[in-house]
Design an enzyme around this catalytic site. Structure first.
Site, PDB file in Angstrom:
ATOM      1  N   TYR A 133       0.885  -1.171   0.000  1.00  0.00           N
ATOM      2  CA  TYR A 133       0.000   0.000   0.000  1.00  0.00           C
ATOM      3  C   TYR A 133       0.913   1.208   0.000  1.00  0.00           C
ATOM      4  O   TYR A 133       1.812   1.282   0.838  1.00  0.00           O
ATOM      5  CB  TYR A 133      -0.817   0.058   1.284  1.00  0.00           C
ATOM      6  CG  TYR A 133      -1.917  -0.960   1.409  1.00  0.00           C
ATOM      7  CD1 TYR A 133      -3.036  -0.938   0.580  1.00  0.00           C
ATOM      8  CD2 TYR A 133      -1.879  -1.922   2.417  1.00  0.00           C
ATOM      9  CE1 TYR A 133      -4.061  -1.855   0.733  1.00  0.00           C
ATOM     10  CE2 TYR A 133      -2.911  -2.841   2.572  1.00  0.00           C
ATOM     11  CZ  TYR A 133      -3.993  -2.800   1.726  1.00  0.00           C
ATOM     12  OH  TYR A 133      -5.015  -3.697   1.881  1.00  0.00           O
ATOM     13  N   THR A 159      -1.525  -2.200  -4.345  1.00  0.00           N
ATOM     14  CA  THR A 159      -2.988  -2.138  -4.238  1.00  0.00           C
ATOM     15  C   THR A 159      -3.459  -0.699  -4.366  1.00  0.00           C
ATOM     16  O   THR A 159      -3.026   0.178  -3.615  1.00  0.00           O
ATOM     17  CB  THR A 159      -3.446  -2.752  -2.897  1.00  0.00           C
ATOM     18  OG1 THR A 159      -3.072  -4.126  -2.900  1.00  0.00           O
ATOM     19  CG2 THR A 159      -4.953  -2.645  -2.714  1.00  0.00           C
ATOM     20  N   ARG A 168     -17.197  -0.761   6.292  1.00  0.00           N
ATOM     21  CA  ARG A 168     -17.634  -2.144   6.548  1.00  0.00           C
ATOM     22  C   ARG A 168     -18.518  -2.155   7.784  1.00  0.00           C
ATOM     23  O   ARG A 168     -18.037  -2.032   8.916  1.00  0.00           O
ATOM     24  CB  ARG A 168     -16.417  -3.052   6.718  1.00  0.00           C
ATOM     25  CG  ARG A 168     -15.586  -3.049   5.444  1.00  0.00           C
ATOM     26  CD  ARG A 168     -14.419  -3.997   5.473  1.00  0.00           C
ATOM     27  NE  ARG A 168     -13.508  -3.618   4.405  1.00  0.00           N
ATOM     28  CZ  ARG A 168     -12.197  -3.760   4.446  1.00  0.00           C
ATOM     29  NH1 ARG A 168     -11.627  -4.320   5.499  1.00  0.00           N
ATOM     30  NH2 ARG A 168     -11.450  -3.374   3.434  1.00  0.00           N
ATOM     31  N   LYS A 254      -3.083  -3.745  -8.460  1.00  0.00           N
ATOM     32  CA  LYS A 254      -4.265  -4.507  -7.996  1.00  0.00           C
ATOM     33  C   LYS A 254      -5.424  -3.561  -7.663  1.00  0.00           C
ATOM     34  O   LYS A 254      -5.209  -2.522  -7.032  1.00  0.00           O
ATOM     35  CB  LYS A 254      -3.896  -5.312  -6.746  1.00  0.00           C
ATOM     36  CG  LYS A 254      -5.062  -6.034  -6.091  1.00  0.00           C
ATOM     37  CD  LYS A 254      -4.586  -6.931  -4.968  1.00  0.00           C
ATOM     38  CE  LYS A 254      -5.713  -7.717  -4.327  1.00  0.00           C
ATOM     39  NZ  LYS A 254      -6.494  -6.956  -3.354  1.00  0.00           N
ATOM     40  N   HIS A 278     -11.593  -5.830  -4.601  1.00  0.00           N
ATOM     41  CA  HIS A 278     -11.152  -6.091  -3.222  1.00  0.00           C
ATOM     42  C   HIS A 278     -12.159  -7.027  -2.524  1.00  0.00           C
ATOM     43  O   HIS A 278     -12.409  -6.926  -1.331  1.00  0.00           O
ATOM     44  CB  HIS A 278     -11.058  -4.757  -2.469  1.00  0.00           C
ATOM     45  CG  HIS A 278      -9.936  -4.666  -1.477  1.00  0.00           C
ATOM     46  ND1 HIS A 278      -8.809  -3.906  -1.683  1.00  0.00           N
ATOM     47  CD2 HIS A 278      -9.772  -5.215  -0.256  1.00  0.00           C
ATOM     48  CE1 HIS A 278      -8.012  -3.987  -0.625  1.00  0.00           C
ATOM     49  NE2 HIS A 278      -8.571  -4.784   0.259  1.00  0.00           N
ATOM     50  N   ARG A 281     -15.084  -5.322  -0.630  1.00  0.00           N
ATOM     51  CA  ARG A 281     -14.831  -4.792   0.717  1.00  0.00           C
ATOM     52  C   ARG A 281     -14.605  -3.283   0.740  1.00  0.00           C
ATOM     53  O   ARG A 281     -14.476  -2.699   1.806  1.00  0.00           O
ATOM     54  CB  ARG A 281     -13.595  -5.486   1.325  1.00  0.00           C
ATOM     55  CG  ARG A 281     -13.802  -6.953   1.570  1.00  0.00           C
ATOM     56  CD  ARG A 281     -12.495  -7.664   1.848  1.00  0.00           C
ATOM     57  NE  ARG A 281     -11.922  -7.401   3.149  1.00  0.00           N
ATOM     58  CZ  ARG A 281     -12.296  -7.950   4.272  1.00  0.00           C
ATOM     59  NH1 ARG A 281     -13.294  -8.820   4.270  1.00  0.00           N
ATOM     60  NH2 ARG A 281     -11.690  -7.669   5.415  1.00  0.00           N
TER      61      ARG A 281
HETATM   62  C1  LIG Z   1      -9.663 -10.652   5.508  1.00  0.00           C
HETATM   63  C2  LIG Z   1      -9.193  -9.992   4.253  1.00  0.00           C
HETATM   64  C3  LIG Z   1      -8.058  -9.211   4.274  1.00  0.00           C
HETATM   65  C4  LIG Z   1      -7.601  -8.599   3.108  1.00  0.00           C
HETATM   66  N1  LIG Z   1      -6.442  -7.875   3.151  1.00  0.00           N
HETATM   67  C5  LIG Z   1      -5.951  -7.348   2.000  1.00  0.00           C
HETATM   68  C6  LIG Z   1      -4.704  -6.692   2.000  1.00  0.00           C
HETATM   69  O1  LIG Z   1      -4.032  -6.580   3.030  1.00  0.00           O
HETATM   70  N2  LIG Z   1      -4.259  -6.177   0.828  1.00  0.00           N
HETATM   71  C7  LIG Z   1      -4.975  -6.285  -0.350  1.00  0.00           C
HETATM   72  O2  LIG Z   1      -4.526  -5.805  -1.389  1.00  0.00           O
HETATM   73  N3  LIG Z   1      -6.150  -6.935  -0.374  1.00  0.00           N
HETATM   74  C8  LIG Z   1      -6.645  -7.470   0.766  1.00  0.00           C
HETATM   75  N4  LIG Z   1      -7.820  -8.160   0.735  1.00  0.00           N
HETATM   76  C9  LIG Z   1      -8.519  -8.366  -0.557  1.00  0.00           C
HETATM   77  C10 LIG Z   1      -8.007  -9.653  -1.215  1.00  0.00           C
HETATM   78  O3  LIG Z   1      -6.659  -9.535  -1.601  1.00  0.00           O
HETATM   79  C11 LIG Z   1      -8.821 -10.009  -2.466  1.00  0.00           C
HETATM   80  O4  LIG Z   1      -8.860  -8.904  -3.332  1.00  0.00           O
HETATM   81  C12 LIG Z   1     -10.248 -10.432  -2.127  1.00  0.00           C
HETATM   82  O5  LIG Z   1     -10.295 -11.170  -0.921  1.00  0.00           O
HETATM   83  C13 LIG Z   1     -10.787 -11.291  -3.250  1.00  0.00           C
HETATM   84  O6  LIG Z   1     -12.119 -11.592  -3.053  1.00  0.00           O
HETATM   85  P1  LIG Z   1     -12.651 -12.969  -2.413  1.00  0.00           P
HETATM   86  O7  LIG Z   1     -12.399 -12.865  -0.940  1.00  0.00           O
HETATM   87  O8  LIG Z   1     -14.100 -12.917  -2.767  1.00  0.00           O
HETATM   88  O9  LIG Z   1     -11.907 -14.099  -3.054  1.00  0.00           O
HETATM   89  C14 LIG Z   1      -8.307  -8.763   1.894  1.00  0.00           C
HETATM   90  C15 LIG Z   1      -9.444  -9.567   1.867  1.00  0.00           C
HETATM   91  C16 LIG Z   1      -9.891 -10.184   3.022  1.00  0.00           C
HETATM   92  C17 LIG Z   1     -11.098 -11.073   2.955  1.00  0.00           C
END
Ligand SMILES: Cc1cc2nc3c(=O)[nH]c(=O)nc-3n(C[C@H](O)[C@H](O)[C@H](O)COP(=O)(O)O)c2cc1C
Length: 385
Positions: A133, A159, A168, A254, A278, A281
């Protein structure tokens, strides 16, 4: 017999994870932004795609392996960066990294992992891909980039979809921050999960060791200062161009959804983009990445530069993303559900399940090798209902 013989789908792991984690920890993983429409849209986008089987292919030599960012992997799917995994298990980062290495699956370590990057690299004997990040301060950004380079990370994943923190609602309602708000609900759900709680207490406070600057107390970096750190930077195109100049190895952006942004990133010299919202999220109104993929592919972006995540829940979903132009597909939550269900063995079982299901879908479709998916895409084998 495998302990997980009765687990056939990602949802089987999700249901087990729901029982094994305190409510706030499960909701942190499972939840999305706002009313969770983007989260739902991700699932709907996959459900709407149909694949048309073609007959007459010989599957004796079926091959799921794929080249991605100069490395060869056994399967066309990998583990997305997942921050704050310490909420699932104190050693979550190491466990995921180890299974990925054993199974020949790409693994991206999050900048907000709870284990230092160097410790993961030492344990594996090779540095993982590292997600980054862009922080507010240029010196903090440069020092983390230097650290990832020194550790030997072959790929940096920047990212970009965190210009503001996602709203959230589940986390807001639980008062999720570190240390946790001691509300009655949070205390009760923690006490109802004594194994989880004992492991967490013995491991000590959760920290973010990749983000601490030299001389800074890692434990003092709270969840909210962390969120500000990771979302407060100005990630404009000029900054991305500077990162490209500074980072000497493979570089991925990303969180790309617009075809123009994908073209611009590749024009700057990025090697690939992850088409991602993401996992729903960040922005409740964001489109499903799968829906944005055909325009990018039709615009001439090769599969080798188009990676995808968000909403992938089965081997058939992986094959759908490949059919629509992706060269590698990542999953996030499913691996944390598996980890919460039964540690490394469960994650390994999930990888085996996904692999079998990709192979089955390929056989039924008449697709012999993932590496030759280009020829198979030319036949126009998907439809959207
Ligand atoms: C608990 C959690 C933590 C995450 N932390 C990051 C992160 O630190 N950096 C990031 O680029 N994406 C983060 N993501 C997003 C994931 O890299 C990814 O884009 C996403 O989980 C994909 O969707 P899916 O959970 O439906 O497979 C996070 C997702 C979750 C569920």
């Amino acid at each position: 017999m495998s302990l997980f013989a009765d687990f056939h789908t990602v949802d089987d792991f999700r249901q087990r994870a729901r029982r094994r984690l305190p409510r706030y920890a499960f909701d942190f993983i499972d939840g999305g932004a706002g009313s969770e429409r983007a989260l739902a849209r991700n699932a709907t986008a996959f459900a709407r795609v149909e694949l048309v089987p073609r007959l007459g292919a010989c599957h004796a030599q079926q091959d799921l392996s794929v080249d991605c960012m100069g490395q060869r992997f056994e399967v066309p799917f990998g583990i997305a960066p997942l921050g704050l995994c310490g909420l699932v298990h104190p050693q979550a980062d190491q466990m995921l990294a180890r299974v990925a290495a054993r199974c020949g699956v790409p693994f991206v370590l999050s900048a907000t992992s709870n284990t230092p990057l160097e410790q993961i690299a030492d344990a594996l004997g090779q540095a993982p891909w590292f997600q980054f990040y862009a922080p507010k301060s240029t010196s903090a950004a440069n020092s983390l980039l230097d650290r990832a380079e020194r550790a030997g990370c072959p790929v940096l994943v920047v990212t970009a979809d965190v210009a503001a923190p996602g709203k959230r609602l589940r986390d807001l309602r639980h008062g999720l921050k570190l240390p946790l708000r001691p509300s009655l609900g949070n205390i009760v759900t923690t006490l109802c999960h004594p194994h989880w709680a004992a492991r967490r207490v013995l491991a000590g406070p959760i920290t973010f060791p990749n983000l601490a600057m030299p001389g800074e107390d890692q434990a003092a970096l709270s969840f909210s200062s962390l969120m500000a750190w990771q979302t407060g930077g100005t990630l404009d195109w000029a900054t991305l161009a500077r990162i490209r100049e500074r980072w000497p190895r493979k570089l991925i952006l990303k969180g790309v959804l617009a075809a123009e942004d994908a073209q611009q990133a590749l024009g700057l010299g990025f090697d690939a983009v992850v088409v991602s919202n993401h996992g729903g999220r960040q922005f409740d109104s964001a489109p499903a990445p799968l829906s944005m993929l055909p325009a990018m592919s039709a615009g001439g972006i090769p599969a080798a530069s188009l990676l995808l995540d968000s909403g992938v829940r089965s081997g058939e979903d992986i094959v759908k993303a490949i059919a629509m132009g992706a060269g590698m597909v990542f999953l996030g939550r499913p691996f944390l559900f598996a980890l919460a269900s039964g540690g490394e063995a469960a994650v390994e079982h999930l990888i085996a399940l996904l692999k079998q299901d990709v192979a089955r879908a390929m056989s039924l479709l008449g697709m012999v090798s993932v590496a030759q998916a280009g020829q198979w895409r030319e036949k126009g084998m998907y439809g959207i209902c």
